[in-house]
Design a protein around this motif. Structure first.
Motif, PDB file in Angstrom:
ATOM      1  N   VAL A 252     -60.529   0.424 -68.929  1.00 41.36           N
ATOM      2  CA  VAL A 252     -59.284   0.629 -68.185  1.00 41.36           C
ATOM      3  C   VAL A 252     -58.213  -0.356 -68.666  1.00 41.36           C
ATOM      4  CG1 VAL A 252     -58.249   0.543 -65.876  1.00 41.36           C
ATOM      5  CG2 VAL A 252     -60.561   1.474 -66.174  1.00 41.36           C
ATOM      6  N   ARG A 253     -58.661  -1.565 -69.006  1.00 39.00           N
ATOM      7  CA  ARG A 253     -57.735  -2.642 -69.376  1.00 39.00           C
ATOM      8  C   ARG A 253     -56.780  -2.231 -70.486  1.00 39.00           C
ATOM      9  NH1 ARG A 253     -61.254  -6.759 -71.236  1.00 39.00           N
ATOM     10  NH2 ARG A 253     -61.982  -6.829 -69.089  1.00 39.00           N
ATOM     11  N   ASP A 254     -57.312  -1.611 -71.535  1.00 39.98           N
ATOM     12  CA  ASP A 254     -56.475  -1.324 -72.699  1.00 39.98           C
ATOM     13  C   ASP A 254     -56.030   0.138 -72.781  1.00 39.98           C
ATOM     14  OD1 ASP A 254     -56.796  -3.993 -73.471  1.00 39.98           O
ATOM     15  OD2 ASP A 254     -58.708  -3.524 -74.431  1.00 39.98           O
ATOM     16  N   LEU A 255     -56.101   0.805 -71.628  1.00 40.28           N
ATOM     17  CA  LEU A 255     -55.744   2.224 -71.600  1.00 40.28           C
ATOM     18  C   LEU A 255     -54.425   2.567 -72.262  1.00 40.28           C
ATOM     19  CD1 LEU A 255     -56.518   3.922 -68.196  1.00 40.28           C
ATOM     20  CD2 LEU A 255     -57.308   4.468 -70.494  1.00 40.28           C
ATOM     21  N   SER A 256     -53.399   1.766 -71.963  1.00 32.85           N
ATOM     22  CA  SER A 256     -52.075   2.151 -72.442  1.00 32.85           C
ATOM     23  C   SER A 256     -51.797   1.667 -73.855  1.00 32.85           C
ATOM     24  CB  SER A 256     -50.996   1.665 -71.473  1.00 32.85           C
ATOM     25  OG  SER A 256     -51.313   0.396 -71.002  1.00 32.85           O
ATOM     26  N   ALA A 281     -62.441   4.510 -61.219  1.00 37.30           N
ATOM     27  CA  ALA A 281     -62.076   3.579 -62.291  1.00 37.30           C
ATOM     28  C   ALA A 281     -61.889   2.204 -61.663  1.00 37.30           C
ATOM     29  CB  ALA A 281     -60.787   4.022 -62.964  1.00 37.30           C
ATOM     30  N   GLU A 282     -62.447   1.173 -62.295  1.00 34.66           N
ATOM     31  CA  GLU A 282     -62.270  -0.169 -61.736  1.00 34.66           C
ATOM     32  C   GLU A 282     -61.372  -1.012 -62.635  1.00 34.66           C
ATOM     33  OE1 GLU A 282     -65.763  -2.656 -61.326  1.00 34.66           O
ATOM     34  OE2 GLU A 282     -66.654  -1.846 -63.133  1.00 34.66           O
ATOM     35  N   GLY A 283     -60.780  -2.044 -62.074  1.00 34.62           N
ATOM     36  CA  GLY A 283     -59.944  -2.936 -62.861  1.00 34.62           C
ATOM     37  C   GLY A 283     -58.547  -2.392 -63.117  1.00 34.62           C
ATOM     38  N   ILE A 284     -58.033  -1.537 -62.219  1.00 34.75           N
ATOM     39  CA  ILE A 284     -56.670  -1.021 -62.392  1.00 34.75           C
ATOM     40  C   ILE A 284     -55.681  -2.132 -62.041  1.00 34.75           C
ATOM     41  CG2 ILE A 284     -54.994   0.741 -61.678  1.00 34.75           C
ATOM     42  CD1 ILE A 284     -57.369   2.465 -60.796  1.00 34.75           C
ATOM     43  N   GLU A 285     -54.842  -2.492 -63.001  1.00 40.56           N
ATOM     44  CA  GLU A 285     -53.905  -3.591 -62.760  1.00 40.56           C
ATOM     45  C   GLU A 285     -52.448  -3.170 -62.878  1.00 40.56           C
ATOM     46  OE1 GLU A 285     -55.001  -6.879 -65.314  1.00 40.56           O
ATOM     47  OE2 GLU A 285     -56.786  -7.344 -64.134  1.00 40.56           O
ATOM     48  N   THR A 286     -52.184  -2.049 -63.552  1.00 44.08           N
ATOM     49  CA  THR A 286     -50.792  -1.676 -63.789  1.00 44.08           C
ATOM     50  C   THR A 286     -50.499  -0.227 -63.407  1.00 44.08           C
ATOM     51  OG1 THR A 286     -51.160  -0.863 -66.034  1.00 44.08           O
ATOM     52  CG2 THR A 286     -50.749  -3.217 -65.822  1.00 44.08           C
ATOM     53  N   GLN A 287     -49.208   0.041 -63.232  1.00 42.82           N
ATOM     54  CA  GLN A 287     -48.748   1.397 -62.927  1.00 42.82           C
ATOM     55  C   GLN A 287     -49.114   2.357 -64.066  1.00 42.82           C
ATOM     56  OE1 GLN A 287     -46.742   2.317 -59.972  1.00 42.82           O
ATOM     57  NE2 GLN A 287     -47.503   4.293 -60.729  1.00 42.82           N
ATOM     58  N   ASP A 288     -49.000   1.863 -65.326  1.00 44.73           N
ATOM     59  CA  ASP A 288     -49.322   2.716 -66.471  1.00 44.73           C
ATOM     60  C   ASP A 288     -50.768   3.186 -66.435  1.00 44.73           C
ATOM     61  OD1 ASP A 288     -46.833   2.503 -67.442  1.00 44.73           O
ATOM     62  OD2 ASP A 288     -47.305   1.144 -69.119  1.00 44.73           O
ATOM     63  N   GLN A 289     -51.655   2.246 -66.131  1.00 43.78           N
ATOM     64  CA  GLN A 289     -53.080   2.601 -66.058  1.00 43.78           C
ATOM     65  C   GLN A 289     -53.291   3.637 -64.960  1.00 43.78           C
ATOM     66  OE1 GLN A 289     -54.558  -1.332 -65.338  1.00 43.78           O
ATOM     67  NE2 GLN A 289     -54.699  -1.863 -67.513  1.00 43.78           N
ATOM     68  N   LEU A 290     -52.661   3.386 -63.820  1.00 38.30           N
ATOM     69  CA  LEU A 290     -52.800   4.305 -62.698  1.00 38.30           C
ATOM     70  C   LEU A 290     -52.293   5.705 -63.064  1.00 38.30           C
ATOM     71  CD1 LEU A 290     -53.404   4.958 -59.755  1.00 38.30           C
ATOM     72  CD2 LEU A 290     -51.181   3.999 -59.149  1.00 38.30           C
ATOM     73  N   ASP A 291     -51.120   5.748 -63.723  1.00 41.02           N
ATOM     74  CA  ASP A 291     -50.546   7.032 -64.109  1.00 41.02           C
ATOM     75  C   ASP A 291     -51.495   7.808 -65.020  1.00 41.02           C
ATOM     76  OD1 ASP A 291     -48.340   6.466 -62.632  1.00 41.02           O
ATOM     77  OD2 ASP A 291     -47.097   5.805 -64.331  1.00 41.02           O
ATOM     78  N   PHE A 292     -52.041   7.082 -66.017  1.00 43.44           N
ATOM     79  CA  PHE A 292     -52.960   7.733 -66.940  1.00 43.44           C
ATOM     80  C   PHE A 292     -54.143   8.335 -66.187  1.00 43.44           C
ATOM     81  CE2 PHE A 292     -56.702   7.997 -69.555  1.00 43.44           C
ATOM     82  CZ  PHE A 292     -56.243   8.502 -70.764  1.00 43.44           C
ATOM     83  N   LEU A 293     -54.712   7.538 -65.278  1.00 37.81           N
ATOM     84  CA  LEU A 293     -55.906   7.982 -64.552  1.00 37.81           C
ATOM     85  C   LEU A 293     -55.608   9.185 -63.669  1.00 37.81           C
ATOM     86  CD1 LEU A 293     -57.240   4.419 -63.762  1.00 37.81           C
ATOM     87  CD2 LEU A 293     -58.437   6.136 -65.138  1.00 37.81           C
TER      88      LEU A 293
END
Ligand code: C2E
Ligand code: CA
Ligand code: CA
Length: 312
Positions: A252-256, A281-293
Protein backbone atom coordinates in the motif's frame (compact mmCIF):
# COMPACT_ATOMS: atom_id res chain seq x y z
CA UNK A 1 28.57 -30.56 10.08
CA UNK A 2 29.53 -32.46 6.94
CA UNK A 3 29.76 -35.76 8.82
CA UNK A 4 26.37 -35.35 10.44
CA UNK A 5 24.76 -34.35 7.18
CA UNK A 6 25.58 -37.66 5.44
CA UNK A 7 22.25 -39.45 4.83
CA UNK A 8 21.78 -42.73 6.78
CA UNK A 9 19.69 -45.59 5.54
CA UNK A 10 17.27 -46.54 8.33
CA UNK A 11 14.34 -48.96 8.04
CA UNK A 12 13.98 -48.41 4.33
CA UNK A 13 14.34 -44.63 4.41
CA UNK A 14 17.16 -42.24 3.70
CA UNK A 15 17.29 -39.99 6.73
CA UNK A 16 19.42 -36.89 6.93
CA UNK A 17 20.01 -34.68 9.90
CA UNK A 18 21.46 -31.21 10.06
CA UNK A 19 23.12 -29.57 13.03
CA UNK A 20 23.63 -26.10 14.43
CA UNK A 21 27.06 -25.62 15.91
CA UNK A 22 27.99 -23.08 18.55
CA UNK A 23 31.69 -22.63 19.26
CA UNK A 24 33.55 -21.19 22.22
CA UNK A 25 37.31 -21.19 22.63
CA UNK A 26 39.50 -21.84 25.65
CA UNK A 27 40.82 -19.79 27.35
CA UNK A 28 39.53 -16.57 25.76
CA UNK A 29 35.85 -17.38 26.23
CA UNK A 30 36.25 -19.14 29.59
CA UNK A 31 38.55 -21.27 31.66
CA UNK A 32 36.18 -23.99 32.80
CA UNK A 33 33.83 -26.39 31.05
CA UNK A 34 30.62 -24.90 32.44
CA UNK A 35 31.42 -21.42 31.15
CA UNK A 36 32.60 -22.69 27.77
CA UNK A 37 29.51 -24.83 27.23
CA UNK A 38 27.22 -22.01 28.25
CA UNK A 39 28.84 -19.67 25.74
CA UNK A 40 28.83 -22.30 23.01
CA UNK A 41 25.12 -22.65 23.64
CA UNK A 42 24.59 -18.90 23.41
CA UNK A 43 26.44 -18.91 20.08
CA UNK A 44 24.32 -21.83 18.89
CA UNK A 45 21.08 -20.04 19.73
CA UNK A 46 22.33 -17.17 17.66
CA UNK A 47 22.49 -19.23 14.47
CA UNK A 48 19.15 -20.93 14.88
CA UNK A 49 17.64 -17.76 13.44
CA UNK A 50 19.67 -18.02 10.25
CA UNK A 51 18.65 -21.63 9.74
CA UNK A 52 20.14 -25.02 10.62
CA UNK A 53 23.29 -26.54 9.13
CA UNK A 54 25.41 -23.64 10.21
CA UNK A 55 28.02 -22.67 12.80
CA UNK A 56 28.86 -19.59 14.81
CA UNK A 57 31.62 -18.46 17.15
CA UNK A 58 30.73 -16.90 20.47
CA UNK A 59 31.15 -13.14 20.85
CA UNK A 60 30.60 -10.88 23.84
CA UNK A 61 27.82 -8.87 22.16
CA UNK A 62 25.79 -12.10 22.18
CA UNK A 63 26.09 -12.30 25.93
CA UNK A 64 24.81 -8.78 26.21
CA UNK A 65 21.89 -9.61 23.96
CA UNK A 66 21.10 -12.65 26.06
CA UNK A 67 21.14 -10.49 29.21
CA UNK A 68 18.82 -7.93 27.60
CA UNK A 69 16.43 -10.69 26.57
CA UNK A 70 16.47 -12.07 30.06
CA UNK A 71 15.64 -8.70 31.55
CA UNK A 72 12.75 -8.15 29.10
CA UNK A 73 11.54 -11.64 29.94
CA UNK A 74 11.35 -11.04 33.67
CA UNK A 75 9.86 -7.63 32.91
CA UNK A 76 7.01 -9.22 30.96
CA UNK A 77 6.30 -11.63 33.83
CA UNK A 78 6.06 -8.76 36.31
CA UNK A 79 4.07 -6.60 33.91
CA UNK A 80 1.42 -9.30 33.58
CA UNK A 81 1.03 -9.36 37.37
CA UNK A 82 1.01 -5.59 37.64
CA UNK A 83 -1.36 -4.96 34.74
CA UNK A 84 1.07 -2.81 32.79
CA UNK A 85 -0.20 -3.99 29.39
CA UNK A 86 -2.95 -2.14 27.58
CA UNK A 87 -4.71 -2.58 24.29
CA UNK A 88 -5.08 0.22 21.81
CA UNK A 89 -7.58 -0.11 19.00
CA UNK A 90 -7.16 0.90 15.38
CA UNK A 91 -10.44 1.34 13.50
CA UNK A 92 -11.19 -0.47 10.26
CA UNK A 93 -13.45 1.37 7.86
CA UNK A 94 -15.77 0.43 5.06
CA UNK A 95 -14.22 2.47 2.25
CA UNK A 96 -17.52 3.06 0.48
CA UNK A 97 -19.57 4.27 3.42
CA UNK A 98 -16.72 5.60 5.55
CA UNK A 99 -18.22 3.87 8.59
CA UNK A 100 -16.18 2.09 11.25
CA UNK A 101 -16.86 -1.62 10.86
CA UNK A 102 -14.22 -3.08 13.11
CA UNK A 103 -11.10 -2.55 15.16
CA UNK A 104 -7.75 -4.26 15.51
CA UNK A 105 -6.46 -4.73 19.04
CA UNK A 106 -2.77 -3.77 19.26
CA UNK A 107 -0.86 -4.35 22.46
CA UNK A 108 1.17 -1.64 24.23
CA UNK A 109 3.27 -1.84 27.37
CA UNK A 110 3.27 1.14 29.67
CA UNK A 111 6.48 0.41 31.51
CA UNK A 112 7.09 2.47 34.65
CA UNK A 113 10.01 4.83 34.10
CA UNK A 114 10.28 3.96 30.39
CA UNK A 115 6.98 5.03 28.89
CA UNK A 116 5.25 3.23 26.04
CA UNK A 117 6.84 0.16 24.53
CA UNK A 118 5.64 -1.11 21.15
CA UNK A 119 5.08 -4.79 20.30
CA UNK A 120 8.28 -5.09 18.24
CA UNK A 121 10.22 -4.41 21.44
CA UNK A 122 8.77 -7.30 23.44
CA UNK A 123 6.63 -9.67 21.34
CA UNK A 124 9.66 -11.51 19.85
CA UNK A 125 11.07 -12.11 23.35
CA UNK A 126 7.65 -13.21 24.56
CA UNK A 127 7.53 -15.69 21.67
CA UNK A 128 10.99 -17.13 22.34
CA UNK A 129 10.33 -17.55 26.05
CA UNK A 130 6.83 -18.97 25.81
CA UNK A 131 5.44 -15.96 27.67
CA UNK A 132 3.42 -15.23 24.55
CA UNK A 133 0.89 -17.78 25.80
CA UNK A 134 -0.24 -16.00 29.00
CA UNK A 135 0.21 -12.66 27.23
CA UNK A 136 -2.07 -13.61 24.33
CA UNK A 137 -4.64 -15.02 26.69
CA UNK A 138 -4.75 -11.65 28.36
CA UNK A 139 -5.03 -9.88 24.97
CA UNK A 140 -7.91 -12.05 23.79
CA UNK A 141 -9.81 -11.68 27.05
CA UNK A 142 -9.32 -7.92 27.19
CA UNK A 143 -10.31 -7.42 23.53
CA UNK A 144 -13.50 -9.45 24.05
CA UNK A 145 -14.29 -7.66 27.28
CA UNK A 146 -13.93 -4.29 25.54
CA UNK A 147 -16.11 -5.31 22.60
CA UNK A 148 -18.88 -6.32 25.03
CA UNK A 149 -18.41 -3.14 27.05
CA UNK A 150 -18.88 -0.99 23.92
CA UNK A 151 -22.05 -2.87 23.08
CA UNK A 152 -23.34 -2.59 26.65
CA UNK A 153 -22.77 1.17 26.34
CA UNK A 154 -25.20 1.17 23.42
CA UNK A 155 -22.70 1.40 20.54
CA UNK A 156 -23.40 -0.54 17.35
CA UNK A 157 -21.62 -3.90 17.22
CA UNK A 158 -18.22 -3.94 15.50
CA UNK A 159 -15.84 -6.76 14.65
CA UNK A 160 -12.80 -7.15 16.86
CA UNK A 161 -9.53 -8.43 15.35
CA UNK A 162 -6.85 -10.02 17.47
CA UNK A 163 -3.36 -10.98 16.27
CA UNK A 164 -2.34 -14.59 16.78
CA UNK A 165 1.35 -15.44 16.70
CA UNK A 166 2.85 -18.68 15.40
CA UNK A 167 3.84 -20.06 18.81
CA UNK A 168 0.39 -19.39 20.14
CA UNK A 169 -1.31 -21.09 17.23
CA UNK A 170 0.72 -24.25 17.75
CA UNK A 171 0.23 -24.28 21.50
CA UNK A 172 -1.73 -27.14 23.02
CA UNK A 173 -4.82 -25.74 24.62
CA UNK A 174 -5.06 -22.87 22.11
CA UNK A 175 -8.62 -23.79 21.09
CA UNK A 176 -9.76 -24.46 24.66
CA UNK A 177 -8.34 -21.10 25.67
CA UNK A 178 -10.46 -19.32 23.05
CA UNK A 179 -13.56 -21.27 24.07
CA UNK A 180 -13.08 -20.33 27.72
CA UNK A 181 -12.63 -16.64 26.93
CA UNK A 182 -15.76 -16.60 24.75
CA UNK A 183 -17.78 -18.22 27.52
CA UNK A 184 -16.44 -16.08 30.31
CA UNK A 185 -16.81 -12.76 28.53
CA UNK A 186 -20.06 -13.53 26.73
CA UNK A 187 -18.47 -12.37 23.48
CA UNK A 188 -20.40 -13.08 20.29
CA UNK A 189 -17.94 -15.28 18.31
CA UNK A 190 -19.21 -13.80 15.04
CA UNK A 191 -17.73 -10.48 16.07
CA UNK A 192 -14.32 -11.99 16.70
CA UNK A 193 -11.70 -12.18 13.95
CA UNK A 194 -8.28 -13.78 14.33
CA UNK A 195 -5.40 -12.41 12.24
CA UNK A 196 -2.86 -15.04 11.26
CA UNK A 197 0.13 -14.66 8.95
CA UNK A 198 0.72 -16.81 5.90
CA UNK A 199 3.86 -18.37 7.36
CA UNK A 200 1.81 -19.78 10.25
CA UNK A 201 -0.52 -21.42 7.77
CA UNK A 202 2.25 -23.00 5.77
CA UNK A 203 3.94 -24.87 8.61
CA UNK A 204 2.62 -28.37 9.05
CA UNK A 205 -0.41 -27.94 6.85
CA UNK A 206 -2.44 -30.93 8.04
CA UNK A 207 -2.78 -29.98 11.68
CA UNK A 208 -3.23 -26.38 10.52
CA UNK A 209 -6.40 -27.29 8.66
CA UNK A 210 -7.83 -28.98 11.73
CA UNK A 211 -7.15 -26.01 13.97
CA UNK A 212 -8.60 -23.58 11.42
CA UNK A 213 -11.71 -25.67 10.98
CA UNK A 214 -12.24 -25.84 14.72
CA UNK A 215 -11.96 -22.04 14.87
CA UNK A 216 -14.48 -21.69 12.04
CA UNK A 217 -16.75 -24.12 13.83
CA UNK A 218 -16.87 -21.79 16.79
CA UNK A 219 -18.19 -19.11 14.45
CA UNK A 220 -15.01 -17.01 14.50
CA UNK A 221 -13.69 -15.24 11.37
CA UNK A 222 -10.20 -15.85 10.02
CA UNK A 223 -8.01 -13.23 8.34
CA UNK A 224 -4.64 -13.60 6.65
CA UNK A 225 -2.43 -10.80 7.90
CA UNK A 226 0.43 -9.28 5.83
CA UNK A 227 -0.96 -11.01 2.75
CA UNK A 228 1.49 -11.18 -0.13
CA UNK A 229 4.68 -11.19 1.93
CA UNK A 230 4.77 -14.77 3.15
CA UNK A 231 4.46 -17.51 0.66
CA UNK A 232 4.20 -17.95 -3.06
CA UNK A 233 1.76 -20.87 -3.11
CA UNK A 234 -1.78 -19.66 -3.50
CA UNK A 235 -3.37 -23.09 -3.41
CA UNK A 236 -3.88 -22.84 0.34
CA UNK A 237 -6.51 -20.17 -0.26
CA UNK A 238 -8.77 -22.91 -1.57
CA UNK A 239 -7.95 -25.41 1.15
CA UNK A 240 -8.19 -23.23 4.22
CA UNK A 241 -11.43 -21.76 5.55
CA UNK A 242 -10.38 -18.14 5.29
CA UNK A 243 -12.70 -15.11 5.36
CA UNK A 244 -10.43 -12.11 4.92
CA UNK A 245 -7.25 -11.14 3.05
CA UNK A 246 -5.39 -8.26 4.59
CA UNK A 247 -3.13 -6.64 1.99
CA UNK A 248 0.25 -5.92 3.57
CA UNK A 249 1.17 -2.30 4.20
CA UNK A 250 4.39 -2.58 2.18
CA UNK A 251 2.30 -2.83 -1.01
CA UNK A 252 0.00 0.00 0.00
CA UNK A 253 2.89 2.32 0.88
CA UNK A 254 4.20 2.72 -2.65
CA UNK A 255 0.89 2.45 -4.47
CA UNK A 256 1.06 5.84 -6.10
CA UNK A 257 4.76 5.70 -7.01
CA UNK A 258 5.41 2.07 -7.88
CA UNK A 259 3.40 0.65 -10.75
CA UNK A 260 4.38 -2.92 -9.79
CA UNK A 261 2.87 -2.49 -6.35
CA UNK A 262 -0.24 -0.98 -7.88
CA UNK A 263 -0.55 -3.97 -10.21
CA UNK A 264 -0.09 -6.38 -7.30
CA UNK A 265 -2.68 -4.67 -5.14
CA UNK A 266 -5.31 -4.64 -7.85
CA UNK A 267 -4.52 -8.30 -8.61
CA UNK A 268 -4.90 -9.26 -4.94
CA UNK A 269 -8.22 -7.44 -4.80
CA UNK A 270 -9.57 -9.28 -7.88
CA UNK A 271 -8.25 -12.59 -6.58
CA UNK A 272 -9.95 -12.04 -3.24
CA UNK A 273 -13.19 -10.91 -4.80
CA UNK A 274 -13.42 -13.90 -7.11
CA UNK A 275 -12.78 -16.23 -4.17
CA UNK A 276 -15.53 -14.36 -2.29
CA UNK A 277 -13.16 -13.19 0.39
CA UNK A 278 -13.34 -9.94 2.25
CA UNK A 279 -10.44 -7.62 1.34
CA UNK A 280 -8.88 -5.07 3.63
CA UNK A 281 -5.88 -2.84 2.93
CA UNK A 282 -3.69 -1.81 5.85
CA UNK A 283 -1.30 1.10 6.21
CA UNK A 284 -3.38 3.66 4.28
CA UNK A 285 -1.72 7.02 4.90
CA UNK A 286 -2.70 9.25 1.99
CA UNK A 287 -5.69 10.34 -0.07
CA UNK A 288 -3.97 8.97 -3.20
CA UNK A 289 -3.69 5.51 -1.71
CA UNK A 290 -7.31 5.64 -0.62
CA UNK A 291 -8.46 6.77 -4.07
CA UNK A 292 -6.59 3.94 -5.75
CA UNK A 293 -8.08 1.36 -3.39
CA UNK A 294 -11.60 2.69 -3.83
CA UNK A 295 -11.29 2.74 -7.61
CA UNK A 296 -10.15 -0.86 -7.47
CA UNK A 297 -13.09 -1.88 -5.28
CA UNK A 298 -11.20 -2.68 -2.10
CA UNK A 299 -13.92 -3.03 0.53
CA UNK A 300 -12.20 -2.05 3.74
CA UNK A 301 -9.20 -0.11 4.95
CA UNK A 302 -7.14 0.74 7.97
CA UNK A 303 -4.30 3.19 8.46
CA UNK A 304 -3.00 6.46 9.86
CA UNK A 305 -5.01 8.36 7.23
CA UNK A 306 -8.11 7.49 9.26
CA UNK A 307 -6.66 6.92 12.71
CA UNK A 308 -3.76 5.45 14.63
CA UNK A 309 -4.40 2.83 17.29
CA UNK A 310 -6.07 4.74 20.14
CA UNK A 311 -7.43 4.15 23.64
CA UNK A 312 -10.84 2.46 23.88
P1 C2E B 1 0.42 -5.94 12.34
O1 C2E B 1 -0.60 -6.94 12.80
O2 C2E B 1 0.77 -5.95 10.89
O3 C2E B 1 -0.16 -4.54 12.82
C1 C2E B 1 -0.11 -3.38 12.07
C2 C2E B 1 0.97 -2.45 12.55
O4 C2E B 1 1.06 -1.34 11.64
C3 C2E B 1 0.66 -1.83 13.91
O5 C2E B 1 1.91 -1.58 14.56
C4 C2E B 1 0.01 -0.50 13.52
O6 C2E B 1 0.10 0.48 14.52
C5 C2E B 1 0.82 -0.12 12.30
N1 C2E B 1 0.08 0.76 11.39
C6 C2E B 1 -1.26 0.87 11.27
N2 C2E B 1 -1.59 1.77 10.34
C7 C2E B 1 -0.43 2.25 9.85
C8 C2E B 1 -0.11 3.23 8.83
O7 C2E B 1 -0.97 3.84 8.19
N3 C2E B 1 1.21 3.45 8.58
C9 C2E B 1 2.18 2.79 9.27
N4 C2E B 1 3.47 3.09 8.96
N5 C2E B 1 1.93 1.86 10.23
C10 C2E B 1 0.63 1.60 10.50
P2 C2E B 1 2.16 -2.09 16.03
O8 C2E B 1 1.00 -1.79 16.88
O9 C2E B 1 3.50 -1.58 16.42
O10 C2E B 1 2.23 -3.67 15.88
C11 C2E B 1 3.28 -4.30 15.22
C12 C2E B 1 3.06 -5.80 15.15
O11 C2E B 1 3.07 -6.38 16.45
C13 C2E B 1 1.71 -6.18 14.58
O12 C2E B 1 1.77 -6.11 13.20
C14 C2E B 1 1.52 -7.56 15.13
O13 C2E B 1 2.19 -8.51 14.33
C15 C2E B 1 2.22 -7.51 16.48
N6 C2E B 1 1.22 -7.38 17.54
C16 C2E B 1 0.60 -6.27 18.00
N7 C2E B 1 -0.26 -6.57 19.00
C17 C2E B 1 -0.19 -7.91 19.18
C18 C2E B 1 -0.85 -8.84 20.05
O14 C2E B 1 -1.71 -8.50 20.86
N8 C2E B 1 -0.52 -10.16 19.93
C19 C2E B 1 0.40 -10.59 19.00
N9 C2E B 1 0.68 -11.89 18.95
N10 C2E B 1 1.04 -9.75 18.18
C20 C2E B 1 0.75 -8.43 18.25
CA1 CA C 1 -2.52 -7.57 12.35
CA1 CA D 1 -0.31 -6.59 9.11
Amino acid sequence: LAAIKVPRYVAGHDLSVTASLGISIFPGDGEDAVTLIKKAETAMRNIKDSGPDNFCFFSNTMNQRAREQHSIESGIRLALERNEFVLHYQPKLNLKTGKVVGAEALIRWLKPGQGWLFPSEFIPVAEDSGLIVPLSKWVLREACRQTCAWQAAGLPPIRMSVNISATEFRQRGFLEGIRTVLEETGMNPELLELEITESVLMQNAESTIQILQAIKHMGIRLAIDDFGTGYSSLSYLRRFPIDVLKIDQSFVRDLSTDSNDAALVSAIISLGRSLKLNIIAEGIETQDQLDFLKTNHCEEGQGYFFSRAVEP
